[in-house]
Design a protein around this motif. Structure first.
Motif, PDB file in Angstrom:
ATOM      1  N   ASN A 120     -43.216   5.477  43.724  1.00 17.05           N
ATOM      2  CA  ASN A 120     -42.314   6.671  43.376  1.00 17.05           C
ATOM      3  C   ASN A 120     -42.915   8.105  44.600  1.00 17.05           C
ATOM      4  N   LEU A 155     -47.487   8.240  37.830  1.00 13.65           N
ATOM      5  CA  LEU A 155     -46.959   8.220  39.020  1.00 13.65           C
ATOM      6  C   LEU A 155     -46.982   6.546  39.699  1.00 13.65           C
ATOM      7  N   THR A 205     -39.635   5.611  35.445  1.00 16.52           N
ATOM      8  CA  THR A 205     -40.179   7.137  35.974  1.00 16.52           C
ATOM      9  C   THR A 205     -39.501   8.394  34.693  1.00 16.52           C
TER      10      THR A 205
END
Length: 224
Positions: A50, A46, A19
């Protein structure tokens, strides 16, 4: 394509590094576009994992400073189901991102299990309506009524309503009549390499419903 490997990455600790890499790539691409005279926002997906990272807002803030991109030019997309893994932590992490100026978009609305009460707690700025609610609005009065209600709900909550899965002109026209704010779908364009987006924007037709850039540049989203 991301769909071939991201489900595996999301099950491991690699999702954090992935990410961070994708966001950095997205911001670098924004810098390149600005150098060509194009100033657009960018959306990055996301995953549920996350949203368990308390340090994520600080990492994103650091990347924004490094690339000299205003926080409001970046939006993170999360699904209803992702926020339900640990709702309390998700609200905290997303709240920190919003407090820092980053946009928060709730993706695939209408397919998850989140209650309307929970929606009022999420620090969101945009609501993306799932294609399953969009596709039938010209054939079914009930489908249209439901979509109208979702658009109105988004507006009452102070959110931007985004419809995904737009593939026909009559659907687009109906969404305009329903005061939907933005749209995404093959009617506008299929996914484009980042380098081709400037040319596409220069030749695209204008209209009352703007096509969002979500998912168009390949560096913008790690889910395609």
């Amino acid at each position: 394509m991301p769909a071939a490997f991201m489900p595996l990455v999301e099950q491991t600790a690699l999702i954090s590094a992935t990410t961070e890499y994708v966001i950095a790539r997205a911001l670098r691409q924004m810098v390149r576009w600005r150098e060509r005279g194009l100033d657009v926002g960018m959306s990055v997906n996301l995953s549920a994992r996350n949203l368990l990272e308390d340090e994520l807002p600080a990492k994103i803030a650091g990347l924004l400073r490094e690339h000299r991109i205003e926080p409001e030019r970046l939006t993170v997309e999360v699904t209803e189901s992702a926020t339900m893994v640990d709702p309390e932590k998700a609200v905290r992490v997303l709240g920190a991102l919003r407090a820092g100026g980053v946009g928060v978009l709730i993706d695939d609305f209408g397919t998850g299990n989140a209650s309307l009460t929970y929606l009022t707690c999420l620090p969101a700025s945009e609501l993306k309506i799932d294609r399953s609610l969009v596709a039938g609005i010209c054939e079914s009065a009930r489908a249209e009524a439901i979509l109208r209600s979702v658009v109105d709900l988004a507006h009452y909550l102070g959110l931007t309503a985004v419809a995904e899965g737009i593939e026909a002109t009559d659907v687009l026209e109906r969404l305009v009549e329903l005061d939907c704010d933005a749209g995404q779908g093959y009617l506008f364009a299929r996914a484009l390499p980042a380098g081709e987006l400037v040319e596409w924007l220069e030749r695209r037709p204008t209209g009352p419903l703007a096509a969002t850039a979500v998912g168009a540049p390949t560096s913008a989203s790690h889910s395609g």
